[in-house]
Design a protein around this motif. Structure first.
Motif: not given
Length: 190
Positions: A125-144
């Motif tokens: 609810a906090i980290v992933r939506p912020a990562v998606t919003a700030t990177t356009g989803g590009i950083a989701n895989t490295p964050v995961s």
């Protein structure tokens, strides 16, 4: 007394890592209980050490690993995991403390639900939506991938060195408190 304290530290570490990845800490505990003397599981939790349970955990871990890396699918996965991760945390907390602490298992299950649920909520609810919003989803895989690494390291340390986990949790908590205190005491910008 020492065994009770270390099992409590182990329980907190395992249930917190279940908030990031439900199946990884369950698999680590199952393998540690089956093949080493580092972790003991009392009934009914010893069912995790069966070859069938380990196989199912491996399959679920692989599915969750890839689902969490795909954009858009990761949000659906987090919605599904909203129920799974706290349940895994509850199982791990109760299994970790059952042999060492003479407290009603329902209390331990509730603590595990709260710890894993809190970590999962912060992630989804906090980290992933912020990562998606700030990177356009590009950083989701490295964050995961980072979340999976953190879950694996914390789980292994919780099994092997529960005291180290407690020190890490204390340091992390102190850092967060310091950061929040520092942030709240900043002078207001004009």
């Amino acid at each position: 007394m020492i065994e009770a304290i270390t099992s409590l530290f182990s329980a907190f570490g395992l249930s917190a890592s279940a908030g990031l990845n439900a199946y990884l800490p369950l698999l680590i505990v199952a393998l540690a209980a089956r093949f080493t003397d580092w972790f003991k599981l009392a009934p009914p939790f010893d069912a995790l050490t069966s070859p069938w349970a380990i196989g199912v955990l491996v399959i679920l871990l692989v599915i969750e690993f890839f689902a969490d890396k795909a954009p858009a699918v990761n949000h659906l996965n987090d919605a599904i995991q909203t129920f799974v991760r706290p349940a895994a945390g509850a199982i791990l907390f109760a299994a970790s403390t059952q042999t060492a602490i003479d407290v009603h298992p329902v209390f331990m299950i509730i603590l595990g639900l709260l710890v894993a649920g809190t970590v999962h909520t912060a992630k989804s609810a906090i980290v992933r939506p912020a990562v998606t919003a700030t990177t356009g989803g590009i950083a989701n895989t490295p964050v995961s991938i980072l979340e999976d690494i953190i879950a694996a390291v914390v789980s292994i340390l919780a099994v092997v060195l529960p005291v180290v986990i407690s020190a890490l949790i204390i340091l992390l908590t102190a850092f967060v408190i310091w950061w929040l205190w520092r942030r709240s005491n900043r002078p207001a910008r004009a």
